[in-house]
Design a protein around this motif. Structure first.
Motif, PDB file in Angstrom:
ATOM      1  N   ASP A  72      14.085   2.320  -7.170  1.00  0.00           N
ATOM      2  CA  ASP A  72      14.814   2.968  -6.086  1.00  0.00           C
ATOM      3  C   ASP A  72      14.059   4.205  -5.603  1.00  0.00           C
ATOM      4  OD1 ASP A  72      16.804   1.079  -6.278  1.00  0.00           O
ATOM      5  OD2 ASP A  72      18.058   2.294  -7.596  1.00  0.00           O
ATOM      6  N   LYS A  73      13.504   4.962  -6.538  1.00  0.00           N
ATOM      7  CA  LYS A  73      12.726   6.150  -6.164  1.00  0.00           C
ATOM      8  C   LYS A  73      11.502   5.768  -5.343  1.00  0.00           C
ATOM      9  CE  LYS A  73      13.833   8.894 -10.311  1.00  0.00           C
ATOM     10  NZ  LYS A  73      13.239   9.543 -11.513  1.00  0.00           N
ATOM     11  N   ILE A  74      10.828   4.705  -5.744  1.00  0.00           N
ATOM     12  CA  ILE A  74       9.612   4.285  -5.042  1.00  0.00           C
ATOM     13  C   ILE A  74       9.924   3.936  -3.588  1.00  0.00           C
ATOM     14  CG2 ILE A  74       7.802   2.529  -4.942  1.00  0.00           C
ATOM     15  CD1 ILE A  74       8.014   2.317  -8.006  1.00  0.00           C
ATOM     16  N   ILE A  75      10.969   3.120  -3.394  1.00  0.00           N
ATOM     17  CA  ILE A  75      11.307   2.701  -2.030  1.00  0.00           C
ATOM     18  C   ILE A  75      11.806   3.890  -1.217  1.00  0.00           C
ATOM     19  CG2 ILE A  75      12.709   1.127  -0.655  1.00  0.00           C
ATOM     20  CD1 ILE A  75      12.901  -0.666  -3.139  1.00  0.00           C
ATOM     21  N   GLN A  76      12.599   4.738  -1.832  1.00  0.00           N
ATOM     22  CA  GLN A  76      13.089   5.912  -1.128  1.00  0.00           C
ATOM     23  C   GLN A  76      11.933   6.806  -0.693  1.00  0.00           C
ATOM     24  OE1 GLN A  76      16.178   8.049  -3.194  1.00  0.00           O
ATOM     25  NE2 GLN A  76      17.351   6.179  -3.620  1.00  0.00           N
ATOM     26  N   ARG A  77      10.978   6.994  -1.589  1.00  0.00           N
ATOM     27  CA  ARG A  77       9.836   7.862  -1.249  1.00  0.00           C
ATOM     28  C   ARG A  77       9.005   7.255  -0.125  1.00  0.00           C
ATOM     29  NH1 ARG A  77       7.411  10.703   0.690  1.00  0.00           N
ATOM     30  NH2 ARG A  77       6.108  12.448   0.072  1.00  0.00           N
ATOM     31  N   ALA A  78       8.841   5.936  -0.121  1.00  0.00           N
ATOM     32  CA  ALA A  78       8.109   5.273   0.956  1.00  0.00           C
ATOM     33  C   ALA A  78       8.843   5.435   2.283  1.00  0.00           C
ATOM     34  CB  ALA A  78       7.914   3.794   0.621  1.00  0.00           C
ATOM     35  N   LEU A  79      10.157   5.260   2.265  1.00  0.00           N
ATOM     36  CA  LEU A  79      10.925   5.389   3.504  1.00  0.00           C
ATOM     37  C   LEU A  79      10.939   6.830   3.995  1.00  0.00           C
ATOM     38  CD1 LEU A  79      12.587   3.916   5.605  1.00  0.00           C
ATOM     39  CD2 LEU A  79      14.634   4.385   4.234  1.00  0.00           C
ATOM     40  N   VAL A  80      10.975   7.782   3.082  1.00  0.00           N
ATOM     41  CA  VAL A  80      10.915   9.191   3.484  1.00  0.00           C
ATOM     42  C   VAL A  80       9.637   9.466   4.265  1.00  0.00           C
ATOM     43  CG1 VAL A  80      10.564  11.537   2.585  1.00  0.00           C
ATOM     44  CG2 VAL A  80      12.426  10.140   1.703  1.00  0.00           C
ATOM     45  N   GLU A  81       8.520   8.906   3.815  1.00  0.00           N
ATOM     46  CA  GLU A  81       7.256   9.128   4.509  1.00  0.00           C
ATOM     47  C   GLU A  81       7.302   8.572   5.935  1.00  0.00           C
ATOM     48  OE1 GLU A  81       3.373  10.705   4.650  1.00  0.00           O
ATOM     49  OE2 GLU A  81       5.119  11.006   3.361  1.00  0.00           O
ATOM     50  N   ILE A  82       7.935   7.421   6.096  1.00  0.00           N
ATOM     51  CA  ILE A  82       8.052   6.826   7.429  1.00  0.00           C
ATOM     52  C   ILE A  82       8.998   7.649   8.304  1.00  0.00           C
ATOM     53  CG2 ILE A  82       8.829   4.784   8.692  1.00  0.00           C
ATOM     54  CD1 ILE A  82       7.979   3.111   6.242  1.00  0.00           C
ATOM     55  N   LEU A  83      10.152   7.994   7.760  1.00  0.00           N
ATOM     56  CA  LEU A  83      11.130   8.731   8.555  1.00  0.00           C
ATOM     57  C   LEU A  83      10.655  10.141   8.878  1.00  0.00           C
ATOM     58  CD1 LEU A  83      14.523   7.608   6.959  1.00  0.00           C
ATOM     59  CD2 LEU A  83      13.355   6.703   8.970  1.00  0.00           C
ATOM     60  N   ASN A  84       9.861  10.737   7.994  1.00  0.00           N
ATOM     61  CA  ASN A  84       9.297  12.053   8.300  1.00  0.00           C
ATOM     62  C   ASN A  84       8.439  11.998   9.560  1.00  0.00           C
ATOM     63  OD1 ASN A  84      10.381  13.758   6.380  1.00  0.00           O
ATOM     64  ND2 ASN A  84       8.735  13.433   4.897  1.00  0.00           N
ATOM     65  N   ALA A  85       7.733  10.890   9.740  1.00  0.00           N
ATOM     66  CA  ALA A  85       6.905  10.749  10.943  1.00  0.00           C
ATOM     67  C   ALA A  85       7.750  10.788  12.209  1.00  0.00           C
ATOM     68  CB  ALA A  85       6.110   9.437  10.877  1.00  0.00           C
ATOM     69  N   VAL A  86       9.002  10.380  12.099  1.00  0.00           N
ATOM     70  CA  VAL A  86       9.917  10.426  13.244  1.00  0.00           C
ATOM     71  C   VAL A  86      10.561  11.807  13.368  1.00  0.00           C
ATOM     72  CG1 VAL A  86      12.017   9.469  14.262  1.00  0.00           C
ATOM     73  CG2 VAL A  86      10.402   7.960  13.066  1.00  0.00           C
ATOM     74  N   TYR A  87      11.179  12.261  12.287  1.00  0.00           N
ATOM     75  CA  TYR A  87      12.050  13.429  12.377  1.00  0.00           C
ATOM     76  C   TYR A  87      11.313  14.754  12.386  1.00  0.00           C
ATOM     77  CZ  TYR A  87      16.160  10.494  11.915  1.00  0.00           C
ATOM     78  OH  TYR A  87      17.134   9.557  12.146  1.00  0.00           O
ATOM     79  N   GLU A  93       0.823  -1.214   0.000  1.00  0.00           N
ATOM     80  CA  GLU A  93       0.000   0.000   0.000  1.00  0.00           C
ATOM     81  C   GLU A  93       0.856   1.261   0.000  1.00  0.00           C
ATOM     82  OE1 GLU A  93      -2.847   2.405   3.128  1.00  0.00           O
ATOM     83  OE2 GLU A  93      -2.301   0.312   3.508  1.00  0.00           O
ATOM     84  N   LEU A  94       1.853   1.299   0.876  1.00  0.00           N
ATOM     85  CA  LEU A  94       2.724   2.472   0.940  1.00  0.00           C
ATOM     86  C   LEU A  94       3.573   2.590  -0.315  1.00  0.00           C
ATOM     87  CD1 LEU A  94       3.718   4.882   2.504  1.00  0.00           C
ATOM     88  CD2 LEU A  94       5.341   3.401   3.714  1.00  0.00           C
ATOM     89  N   LEU A  95       4.001   1.469  -0.879  1.00  0.00           N
ATOM     90  CA  LEU A  95       4.776   1.514  -2.120  1.00  0.00           C
ATOM     91  C   LEU A  95       3.940   2.108  -3.254  1.00  0.00           C
ATOM     92  CD1 LEU A  95       6.614  -1.938  -2.002  1.00  0.00           C
ATOM     93  CD2 LEU A  95       7.627   0.323  -1.649  1.00  0.00           C
ATOM     94  N   GLU A  96       2.668   1.738  -3.292  1.00  0.00           N
ATOM     95  CA  GLU A  96       1.804   2.292  -4.342  1.00  0.00           C
ATOM     96  C   GLU A  96       1.594   3.791  -4.142  1.00  0.00           C
ATOM     97  OE1 GLU A  96      -2.644   1.859  -6.277  1.00  0.00           O
ATOM     98  OE2 GLU A  96      -2.279   1.389  -4.185  1.00  0.00           O
ATOM     99  N   THR A  97       1.363   4.177  -2.894  1.00  0.00           N
ATOM    100  CA  THR A  97       1.216   5.603  -2.608  1.00  0.00           C
ATOM    101  C   THR A  97       2.476   6.365  -3.001  1.00  0.00           C
ATOM    102  OG1 THR A  97      -0.247   5.083  -0.752  1.00  0.00           O
ATOM    103  CG2 THR A  97       0.691   7.287  -0.811  1.00  0.00           C
ATOM    104  N   ALA A  98       3.637   5.795  -2.688  1.00  0.00           N
ATOM    105  CA  ALA A  98       4.904   6.428  -3.047  1.00  0.00           C
ATOM    106  C   ALA A  98       5.060   6.533  -4.554  1.00  0.00           C
ATOM    107  CB  ALA A  98       6.069   5.635  -2.447  1.00  0.00           C
ATOM    108  N   PHE A  99       4.620   5.501  -5.282  1.00  0.00           N
ATOM    109  CA  PHE A  99       4.714   5.532  -6.739  1.00  0.00           C
ATOM    110  C   PHE A  99       3.929   6.712  -7.309  1.00  0.00           C
ATOM    111  CE2 PHE A  99       2.631   4.440 -10.787  1.00  0.00           C
ATOM    112  CZ  PHE A  99       3.734   4.303 -11.592  1.00  0.00           C
ATOM    113  N   TYR A 100       2.727   6.930  -6.790  1.00  0.00           N
ATOM    114  CA  TYR A 100       1.909   8.024  -7.309  1.00  0.00           C
ATOM    115  C   TYR A 100       2.372   9.389  -6.822  1.00  0.00           C
ATOM    116  CZ  TYR A 100      -1.453   4.964  -9.551  1.00  0.00           C
ATOM    117  OH  TYR A 100      -2.045   4.052 -10.395  1.00  0.00           O
ATOM    118  N   TRP A 101       3.236   9.401  -5.815  1.00  0.00           N
ATOM    119  CA  TRP A 101       3.827  10.663  -5.390  1.00  0.00           C
ATOM    120  C   TRP A 101       4.924  11.125  -6.348  1.00  0.00           C
ATOM    121  CZ3 TRP A 101       3.084   9.205   0.259  1.00  0.00           C
ATOM    122  CH2 TRP A 101       2.298  10.154   0.923  1.00  0.00           C
ATOM    123  N   LEU A 102       5.504  10.213  -7.105  1.00  0.00           N
ATOM    124  CA  LEU A 102       6.613  10.558  -7.993  1.00  0.00           C
ATOM    125  C   LEU A 102       6.126  11.378  -9.178  1.00  0.00           C
ATOM    126  CD1 LEU A 102       8.490   7.116  -8.095  1.00  0.00           C
ATOM    127  CD2 LEU A 102       8.945   9.075  -6.607  1.00  0.00           C
TER     128      LEU A 102
END
Length: 510
Positions: free
Chosen positions: A154-169, A82-91
């Motif tokens: 690589d962009k898709i996974i990076q964008r998904a991880l950015v969303e998770i890490l943003n919740a922390v940082y 689900e998050l990977l798909e959301t990240a894909f459409y964010w690109l």
């Protein structure tokens, strides 16, 4: 593969840091939130699933907000389909492909299968990061800026991880950090700076420039900084893969031992993490412990402007900053870093000493000037940097040559988008002359392009003026006064502000 319920039961925060770092908390009045989405139609996810993703990220935010000294040891499982798909459409759909040659449109044709396979490779540790494709874009000074274009997955996974890490940082980053953060823009940083100069005691400006920041970031230090908050080894392994993936140029792969590729989706967040520990926390403590007067800080990525009311503070901060950055493999650019007299009293004070007008400085595309209003009072004037305008006009001229044989309506529609986009950023108060000059130059470029299409072309100034009136937007101010917008957005005072009127400035003024 685990069921969704099994994954959601994993603990988010598991271990506590061995030693308290003494890090100051993020400034409490700053608004937080997720990143902005592009409008899209998702084909795979149901509404209930989207809500569960939002709920899981909200749990991370709450944990990060409540337990600032703890490490997140179980985040990797949040990277689901689900998050990977959301990240894909964010690109960006029209972004250039990486070395894999796969475009956004091609990947979307069989999106569900592609994401399922990508998710499987990720969670069985079979995913391999590809080198970035090296590309150069011209800078305003005529030099070339290297960019690294990552492969689509690589962009898709990076964008998904950015969303998770943003919740922390986003709960850790300080208020004066504006670059590449959710719900923050360049104009937020510009407004904060303008408010600081207009409403607080700022007599000196340190315009700081870090030499080749994105190219010289230490991988070892970066990983150490990430591990202050992230204890999930699978997340750390992902970041290491991207840092070590290298770049490909002319068919040859060049390994990367330092730096983060400009253009990579993950790079802005990693840069903010690096500077958060190297500069932000240190600078915030310095102004509390060592400054004798008012100190205001505005940082947008590696662009840093610090305002002081006392010259001695400014000089000591500059020396201390140089030593601080050197400890972490960074250097201050000796020529581009300047300390100048600037602000409400700069012109008067310099006149008493027999000096000329206050110097100007550049920040985020604007030249900042100590000016005067009609009533003689101080007014911060901002105008578009000349080199940036010239670079934009040069690009328009070259594109008009490529659109040589398009019809006038086709050229007009394209020029309207370009000019309107330019105005959307640069149309700030006090910049009207530069806006009018830009539009006039565009009209002249269009006239010359039309005349060169044929020796018998009858494009006169009167005709091109009518075309410009029909297709090009008028030059007018689109942004409110920065102090007004900043006060409306950050209406509450910061606790501990040294001056009552400085308390309104949530962008880092204390």
């Amino acid at each position: 593969m685990m069921h969704e319920q099994e994954k959601s039961d994993f603990p988010i925060v598991a271990t506590k840091l061995a030693n308290k770092s003494g890090q100051p908390e993020a400034e409490p009045v700053e608004p937080r939130g997720g990143a902005k989405r592009n409008t899209h139609q998702q084909r795979m996810c149901r509404t209930q699933s989207r809500e569960s993703m939002s709920q899981r990220l909200e749990r991370v935010r709450q944990a990060a907000r409540q337990r600032k000294q703890e490490r997140f040891t179980a985040l990797f499982h949040l990277i689901d389909i689900e998050l990977l798909e959301t990240a894909f459409y964010w690109l960006k759909k029209k972004a250039a492909p990486g070395i894999d040659g796969v475009t956004w449109q091609q990947y979307e044709q069989d999106l569900e299968t592609n994401l399922v396979q990508l998710h499987e490779r990720l969670h069985r540790q079979a995913y391999r990061a590809l080198p970035s494709r090296r590309r150069y874009i011209p800078k305003a000074d005529g030099k070339l800026r290297p960019l690294g274009i990552a492969a689509l997955e690589d962009k898709i996974i990076q964008r998904a991880l950015v969303e998770i890490l943003n919740a922390v940082y986003e709960n850790d980053f300080l208020g004066f950090s504006y670059g590449f953060r959710p719900k923050r823009s360049q104009h937020d940083a510009l407004d904060a700076l303008a408010t600081a100069i207009a409403r607080t005691n700022v007599n000196w400006i340190l315009d700081a420039d870090i030499s080749r920041f994105f190219d010289t970031v230490s991988h070892d230090w970066l990983i150490q900084f990430v591990e202050h908050r992230i204890g999930d080894p699978r997340v750390i392994r992902l970041i290491r893969k991207w840092l070590a993936a290298g770049t490909m140029e002319d068919g040859e792969i060049e390994p990367t031992e330092q730096g983060t590729p400009q253009g990579a989706v993950i790079s802005p967040l990693l840069a903010n993490i690096y500077l958060h520990y190297v500069f932000d926390l240190w600078a915030n403590q310095w102004r509390k412990r060592h400054a004798r007067g008012n100190v205001v800080i505005i940082r947008y990525a590696d662009d840093i402007v610090i305002g002081f009311d006392k010259q001695d503070d400014a000089k000591r901060f500059k020396r201390a900053m140089q030593m601080r950055l050197e400890k972490f493999a960074l250097t201050v650019h000796p020529e581009k870093t300047r300390l100048i007299e600037f602000g409400r009293f700069a012109a008067e004070n310099r006149a008493k000493r027999g000096l000329g007008k206050p110097e100007t400085f550049n920040f985020l595309g604007f030249t900042h000037i100590s000016g005067r209003a009609r009533d003689g009072k101080f007014m911060l004037r901002r105008k578009t940097r000349r080199d940036r305008m010239r670079a934009t006009l040069k690009a328009i001229k070259e594109e008009l040559r490529r659109r040589w044989h398009q019809s006038i309506p086709e050229q007009g529609k394209w020029l309207r988008q370009v000019v309107q986009g330019y105005f959307n950023y640069h149309a700030v108060p006090t910049n009207s002359p530069a806006l009018g000059a830009f539009r006039a130059h565009v009209v002249d470029l269009w006239r010359r392009a039309l005349r060169r299409r044929s020796q018998e072309d009858d494009t006169t100034w009167a005709k091109v003026t009518r075309l410009a009136d029909k297709w090009l937007p008028k030059a007018k101010v689109l942004h409110p006064w920065p102090v007004v917008r900043f006060a409306a957005k950050y209406s509450r005072q910061e606790p501990g502000a040294r001056m009552a009127h400085a308390g309104i400035c949530a962008g880092g003024m204390q």
